[in-house]
Motif scaffolding. Structure first.
Motif, mmCIF file in Angstrom:
data_model
loop_
_atom_site.group_PDB
_atom_site.id
_atom_site.type_symbol
_atom_site.label_atom_id
_atom_site.label_comp_id
_atom_site.label_asym_id
_atom_site.label_seq_id
_atom_site.Cartn_x
_atom_site.Cartn_y
_atom_site.Cartn_z
ATOM 1 N N GLY A 333 1.289 -1.402 0.428
ATOM 2 C CA GLY A 333 -0.321 -0.089 -0.248
ATOM 3 C C GLY A 333 0.897 1.068 0.200
ATOM 4 N N TYR A 334 1.490 1.328 0.263
ATOM 5 C CA TYR A 334 2.587 2.224 0.875
ATOM 6 C C TYR A 334 4.829 1.850 0.287
ATOM 7 N N PHE A 335 4.528 0.814 -0.677
ATOM 8 C CA PHE A 335 5.582 0.292 -1.441
ATOM 9 C C PHE A 335 5.930 1.913 -1.918
ATOM 10 N N ASP A 336 5.569 2.367 -2.493
ATOM 11 C CA ASP A 336 6.545 3.578 -3.552
ATOM 12 C C ASP A 336 7.546 4.299 -2.511
ATOM 13 N N PHE A 337 6.857 4.760 -1.010
ATOM 14 C CA PHE A 337 7.849 4.870 -0.615
ATOM 15 C C PHE A 337 9.057 4.504 0.434
ATOM 16 N N VAL A 338 8.323 2.680 1.096
ATOM 17 C CA VAL A 338 9.768 1.817 0.597
ATOM 18 C C VAL A 338 10.929 2.074 -0.408
ATOM 19 N N LEU A 339 10.815 2.654 -1.111
ATOM 20 C CA LEU A 339 11.589 2.746 -2.178
ATOM 21 C C LEU A 339 12.433 3.747 -2.392
ATOM 22 N N THR A 340 11.674 4.782 -1.548
ATOM 23 C CA THR A 340 12.159 6.393 -1.433
ATOM 24 C C THR A 340 12.385 6.875 0.076
ATOM 25 N N ARG A 341 12.707 5.877 1.099
ATOM 26 C CA ARG A 341 12.717 6.433 2.171
ATOM 27 C C ARG A 341 15.098 6.423 2.457
ATOM 28 N N LYS A 342 15.178 7.038 2.899
ATOM 29 C CA LYS A 342 17.059 6.659 3.867
ATOM 30 C C LYS A 342 16.846 5.873 4.123
ATOM 31 N N VAL A 343 16.607 4.606 3.829
ATOM 32 C CA VAL A 343 16.938 3.219 4.511
ATOM 33 C C VAL A 343 18.014 2.142 3.562
ATOM 34 N N LYS A 344 18.743 1.996 3.173
ATOM 35 C CA LYS A 344 19.509 0.613 2.351
ATOM 36 C C LYS A 344 18.512 -0.240 2.326
ATOM 37 N N PHE A 345 18.442 -0.605 0.360
ATOM 38 C CA PHE A 345 17.773 -1.941 0.588
ATOM 39 C C PHE A 345 18.124 -3.276 1.659
ATOM 40 N N ARG A 346 19.765 -3.043 1.455
ATOM 41 C CA ARG A 346 19.958 -4.660 2.466
ATOM 42 C C ARG A 346 19.114 -4.325 3.637
ATOM 43 N N GLN A 347 19.560 -3.285 4.619
ATOM 44 C CA GLN A 347 19.042 -3.458 5.494
ATOM 45 C C GLN A 347 17.451 -3.515 5.961
ATOM 46 N N TYR A 348 16.874 -3.785 4.505
ATOM 47 C CA TYR A 348 15.193 -3.093 4.758
ATOM 48 C C TYR A 348 15.309 -5.375 4.932
ATOM 49 N N PHE A 349 15.387 -5.909 3.773
ATOM 50 C CA PHE A 349 15.881 -7.407 4.017
ATOM 51 C C PHE A 349 17.010 -8.027 4.795
ATOM 52 N N GLU A 350 18.235 -6.820 5.611
ATOM 53 C CA GLU A 350 18.558 -7.733 6.781
ATOM 54 C C GLU A 350 17.387 -7.423 8.239
ATOM 55 N N SER A 351 16.775 -6.336 8.230
ATOM 56 C CA SER A 351 15.628 -6.400 9.016
ATOM 57 C C SER A 351 15.149 -7.965 9.453
ATOM 58 N N LYS A 352 13.968 -8.122 8.340
ATOM 59 C CA LYS A 352 13.173 -8.612 8.085
ATOM 60 C C LYS A 352 13.811 -10.500 8.296
ATOM 61 N N TYR A 353 14.914 -10.571 8.160
ATOM 62 C CA TYR A 353 16.085 -11.769 7.970
ATOM 63 C C TYR A 353 15.837 -12.557 9.297
ATOM 64 N N TYR A 354 16.753 -11.147 10.790
ATOM 65 C CA TYR A 354 16.765 -10.791 11.756
ATOM 66 C C TYR A 354 15.214 -11.579 12.756
ATOM 67 N N LEU A 355 14.227 -11.058 11.991
ATOM 68 C CA LEU A 355 12.975 -10.589 12.422
ATOM 69 C C LEU A 355 12.748 -12.677 12.762
ATOM 70 N N PHE A 356 12.527 -13.151 11.701
ATOM 71 C CA PHE A 356 12.405 -14.364 10.882
ATOM 72 C C PHE A 356 13.307 -15.488 11.836
ATOM 73 N N LEU A 357 14.053 -14.765 12.550
ATOM 74 C CA LEU A 357 15.485 -15.316 13.077
ATOM 75 C C LEU A 357 15.041 -15.479 14.096
ATOM 76 N N ALA A 358 14.896 -14.123 14.713
ATOM 77 C CA ALA A 358 14.370 -14.238 16.362
ATOM 78 C C ALA A 358 13.273 -15.214 16.890
ATOM 79 N N THR A 359 11.715 -15.165 15.832
ATOM 80 C CA THR A 359 10.630 -15.791 15.662
ATOM 81 C C THR A 359 10.821 -17.825 15.405
ATOM 82 N N SER A 360 11.810 -17.961 14.723
ATOM 83 C CA SER A 360 12.294 -19.351 14.880
ATOM 84 C C SER A 360 13.481 -19.774 15.627
ATOM 85 N N THR A 361 14.389 -18.695 16.882
ATOM 86 C CA THR A 361 14.524 -19.633 18.312
ATOM 87 C C THR A 361 13.562 -19.449 19.254
ATOM 88 N N ILE A 362 12.444 -18.737 19.321
ATOM 89 C CA ILE A 362 11.561 -18.842 19.901
ATOM 90 C C ILE A 362 11.367 -19.815 20.035
#
Length: 491
Positions: A333-362
């Motif tokens: 719904g706000y994907f254009d903002f995702v593309l333009t905000r001041k966040v590196k794309f690598r950090q974007y996917f890294e944050s999702k990975y560590y979220l999945f890592l945390a839930t799997s560990t729990i």
């Protein structure tokens, strides 16, 4: 006025642009509903034979009376995840000169036309006429059916009230889950026999049909509880405030110590908690941690323990399997903002990975409780956990980038198929079959432990090479980001 409200209900369905857009899907769902109703009716007709084959030494009606309490417990959980709350439709009428009590009565009575209530009717009515009527007479049959219908509609209204209360008291879900867990544990270990209690209670209704009025009274009480709650808590200004202001106030400040990655994980958690569909994925993941109870206690599965690997993969990876398959769709719904905000794309996917890592560990830590059924289960779950965090999670993240579909987060969670595409079917192939491709040869040779060890080692290697995996996923996203954004805009 009632005639007007009924007319509006039909117009709301057939004049909706979503109805026209999803006409094929609606026709398919309607056909599936008819087929399901036929299956349930056939099951009800042959329920006597099924129960007789399960326990030839017991009368079918006695056996069924002992199982009814389990049936309605399962139905409650099914209703919680799948049943809609149609009473929300009163909002457009609140500012009009119409008696609110009549609107609430209409919406509550309308909500009783539910597929879950129909299932109870189709399932138990043929059984009542085949088993109860010939042996106990018409009065007992009528009382027994009234009891079934009364309980079905009671659970219907309790589910609606529970969902409404859950918005104000999120801890209510933990209390209910804990209560069911305690009662189920007492029943499993023989301290309390729910089947005996159920058989005595519902058997008494056959002997004294007047007791069937008790479920009817519960039906009335649950209806009035919903009515009182809605009349006292539905005002136009209150609804508008709820729309603008979320009740979830936590900002997950402890994650800020992890820098930009932590802040993005906090934003992801807020998205999950504040919207029905991703929140439903999280809650279902919590309940599916109990999936092992279906397999681990049964001796028949102890002889075919190869299936435990599937259970381990499912338990330790259930959240990223459900949530991760819509990796980009949640933010469409706000994907254009995702593309333009001041966040590196690598950090974007890294944050999702560590979220999945945390839930799997729990999930893995909680699954250690299954060690009660044998130390081998812990070893299997450890291998599945390592393979999930080192291999499967990256497959899910990569396949989720394949032509993602848009999801409207404001829509309901039940029977919502937005975002489902070819990628969701492709994800099952590597996640469920790849571990067995590696494990099966060792199992055939009688050295399955080495196969599990290899799975764990491959997962650990994948985890150590996570930077390479994340670079690969990020580069693929960068190449296709404009095409993905255009696809979201066009949907």
């Amino acid at each position: 006025m009632i005639r007007t409200l009924i007319s509006h209900s039909f117009k709301q369905q057939f004049r909706s642009p979503v109805w026209a857009k999803n006409l094929v899907a609606n026709v398919f769902l309607g056909f599936a509903g008819v087929v399901l109703s036929i299956y349930v009716l056939v099951l009800g007709i042959f329920l006597s034979e099924i129960l007789d084959s399960l326990a030839p030494d017991k009368e079918p009606i006695q056996l069924l009376n002992g199982l009814i309490i389990y049936y309605f417990a399962v139905e409650f959980f099914m209703r919680f995840f799948l049943q809609n709350v149609p009473v929300l439709a009163i909002e457009p009428y609140l500012h009009l000169p119409m008696p609110k009590r009549k609107i609430v009565h209409f919406m509550l009575r309308k909500s009783q036309v539910s597929v879950f209530n129909l299932i109870s009717i189709l399932l138990f009515t043929p059984f009542a006429f085949r088993e109860v009527l010939p042996t106990h007479g018409a009065t007992a049959t009528l009382g027994w059916l009234v009891m079934i219908f009364g309980l079905a509609f009671t659970i219907h209204f309790l589910t609606i009230l529970f969902k409404k209360k859950l918005n104000e008291q999120p801890n209510l879900l933990l209390i209910i889950a804990g209560l069911f867990s305690v009662v189920g544990g007492l029943d499993y270990y023989g301290f309390l026999s729910l089947s005996t209690i159920s058989s005595d209670l519902f058997g008494a209704i056959i002997e004294q049909p007047v007791f069937a009025l008790i479920p009817v009274l519960l039906w009335f009480v649950s209806y009035r509880a919903n009515y009182s709650f809605l009349v006292n808590n539905t005002y136009p200004e209150e609804i508008s405030t709820k729309k603008k202001k979320s009740k979830i106030s936590g900002d997950f400040a402890f994650l800020k110590r992890f820098g930009r990655i932590g802040e993005m994980i906090a934003l992801e958690l807020k998205l999950i908690i504040r919207h029905k569909r991703p929140r439903s994925a999280l809650m279902i993941s919590g309940f599916l941690l109990l999936y092992g109870l279906i397999f681990y206690p049964e001796e028949q599965y102890q002889q075919m323990n190869w299936i435990f690997l599937f259970v381990g993969i499912f338990i330790t990876g259930t959240f990223f399997l459900q949530y991760g398959q819509f990796l980009l769709s949640w933010e469409s719904g706000y994907f254009d903002f995702v593309l333009t905000r001041k966040v590196k794309f690598r950090q974007y996917f890294e944050s999702k990975y560590y979220l999945f890592l945390a839930t799997s560990t729990i999930s893995f830590v909680l699954s250690l409780a299954y060690g009660y059924f044998g130390a081998q289960i812990i070893f299997i779950n450890l291998a599945a956990y390592l393979f999930n965090i080192g291999v499967n999670v990256f497959f899910v993240m990569r396949i989720a980038l394949f032509n993602p579909k848009k999801i409207d987060l404001s829509k309901r969670a039940a029977f919502n198929y937005e975002g489902v595409g070819a990628a969701q079917f492709l994800i099952a192939l590597p996640v469920m079959f790849l571990p067995y491709v590696i494990y099966a040869p060792f199992l055939i040779l009688g050295i399955g432990e080495y196969g599990l060890l290899l799975l764990g080692v491959l997962g650990l290697i994948g985890f150590l090479l996570r930077d390479k995996w994340l670079d690969f996923i990020t580069n693929n996203f960068i190449k296709n980001r404009h095409k993905i954004a255009a696809g979201f805009r066009a949907q």
